[in-house]
Design an enzyme around this catalytic site. Structure first.
Site, PDB file in Angstrom:
ATOM      1  N   ILE A 180      60.075  77.004  16.571  1.00  0.00           N
ATOM      2  CA  ILE A 180      61.363  77.678  16.411  1.00  0.00           C
ATOM      3  C   ILE A 180      62.470  76.711  16.827  1.00  0.00           C
ATOM      4  O   ILE A 180      62.499  76.243  17.967  1.00  0.00           O
ATOM      5  CB  ILE A 180      61.414  78.964  17.249  1.00  0.00           C
ATOM      6  CG1 ILE A 180      60.274  79.899  16.838  1.00  0.00           C
ATOM      7  CG2 ILE A 180      62.775  79.644  17.099  1.00  0.00           C
ATOM      8  CD1 ILE A 180      60.067  81.070  17.771  1.00  0.00           C
ATOM      9  N   MET A 228      53.805  78.691  19.939  1.00  0.00           N
ATOM     10  CA  MET A 228      55.193  78.884  19.500  1.00  0.00           C
ATOM     11  C   MET A 228      56.133  77.947  20.254  1.00  0.00           C
ATOM     12  O   MET A 228      56.955  78.389  21.064  1.00  0.00           O
ATOM     13  CB  MET A 228      55.628  80.326  19.727  1.00  0.00           C
ATOM     14  CG  MET A 228      54.960  81.320  18.844  1.00  0.00           C
ATOM     15  SD  MET A 228      55.760  82.917  19.063  1.00  0.00           S
ATOM     16  CE  MET A 228      54.504  84.008  18.450  1.00  0.00           C
ATOM     17  N   PRO A 229      56.044  76.644  20.006  1.00  0.00           N
ATOM     18  CA  PRO A 229      57.000  75.738  20.647  1.00  0.00           C
ATOM     19  C   PRO A 229      58.411  76.057  20.160  1.00  0.00           C
ATOM     20  O   PRO A 229      58.607  76.380  18.987  1.00  0.00           O
ATOM     21  CB  PRO A 229      56.549  74.350  20.184  1.00  0.00           C
ATOM     22  CG  PRO A 229      55.752  74.584  18.946  1.00  0.00           C
ATOM     23  CD  PRO A 229      55.147  75.955  19.094  1.00  0.00           C
ATOM     24  N   HIS A 230      59.385  76.003  21.068  1.00  0.00           N
ATOM     25  CA  HIS A 230      60.740  76.377  20.668  1.00  0.00           C
ATOM     26  C   HIS A 230      61.786  75.671  21.508  1.00  0.00           C
ATOM     27  O   HIS A 230      61.532  75.299  22.646  1.00  0.00           O
ATOM     28  CB  HIS A 230      60.938  77.897  20.742  1.00  0.00           C
ATOM     29  CG  HIS A 230      60.606  78.480  22.076  1.00  0.00           C
ATOM     30  ND1 HIS A 230      59.315  78.767  22.458  1.00  0.00           N
ATOM     31  CD2 HIS A 230      61.382  78.832  23.122  1.00  0.00           C
ATOM     32  CE1 HIS A 230      59.320  79.273  23.679  1.00  0.00           C
ATOM     33  NE2 HIS A 230      60.563  79.317  24.113  1.00  0.00           N
ATOM     34  N   SER A 231      62.965  75.504  20.893  1.00  0.00           N
ATOM     35  CA  SER A 231      64.087  74.907  21.602  1.00  0.00           C
ATOM     36  C   SER A 231      65.397  75.345  20.973  1.00  0.00           C
ATOM     37  O   SER A 231      65.521  75.387  19.748  1.00  0.00           O
ATOM     38  CB  SER A 231      63.993  73.374  21.551  1.00  0.00           C
ATOM     39  OG  SER A 231      65.093  72.785  22.211  1.00  0.00           O
TER      40      SER A 231
END
Length: 159
Positions: A103, A65-68
């Site tokens: 995300i 779940m990479p997110h920024s």
């Protein structure tokens, strides 16, 4: 928040080609840029990589779940991607990753990315949910899998 409201069918990648972590991140960001969700590839990637530098968002069990939360994001979006070969994503369990949820939240959306992470986790903890996603062949099937997961969760709560 319903995750279905953030899942964007236009940006989904159902046959991710990348075989390395950085190439997978680039491929997903390109989809976000190409579809107008992210305005600046480099700014958004810097945010993703800064988060990855803290600890891998490869959670294990084939899921990342990479997110920024990032100024380059125009609208909160969750990109679903599936790899048919698996990616060496430096996951916490050391196993290949095949399901991705990138995300992207706008800078001012304080808790959007946290709410999306929590909501996704709720589904991914359901028995068989990840396996259902591994079998999807279209964006509509991805949404249907989440709708079914939501119905199952509501039925469980009603018991």
């Amino acid at each position: 928040m319903k995750i279905q409201d953030l899942l964007n069918k236009k940006v989904m990648l159902l046959d991710l080609q990348a075989t390395t972590k950085e190439a997978a991140i680039d491929e997903m960001i390109n989809s976000l840029v190409d579809n107008g969700v992210v305005t600046d590839f480099d700014v958004f990637k810097a945010g993703i990589m800064a988060r990855e530098a803290q600890t891998s968002t490869g959670l294990g069990d084939g899921i990342a779940m990479p997110h920024s939360k990032n100024p380059a994001v125009k609208e909160a979006t969750v990109l679903f991607a599936k790899s048919n070969k698996g990616v060496d994503y430096e996951s916490l369990d050391g196993q290949p990753t095949d399901l991705f949820f990138m995300i992207a939240a706008p800078e001012g959306a304080n808790d959007t990315h946290l709410a999306a992470l929590a909501e996704l986790s709720k589904y991914l903890m359901q028995d068989g949910f990840a396996d259902r996603l591994r079998k999807v062949t279209s964006p509509d099937e991805v949404i249907a899998a989440f709708n079914t997961g939501e119905e199952e969760a509501q039925a469980e709560e009603a018991k």
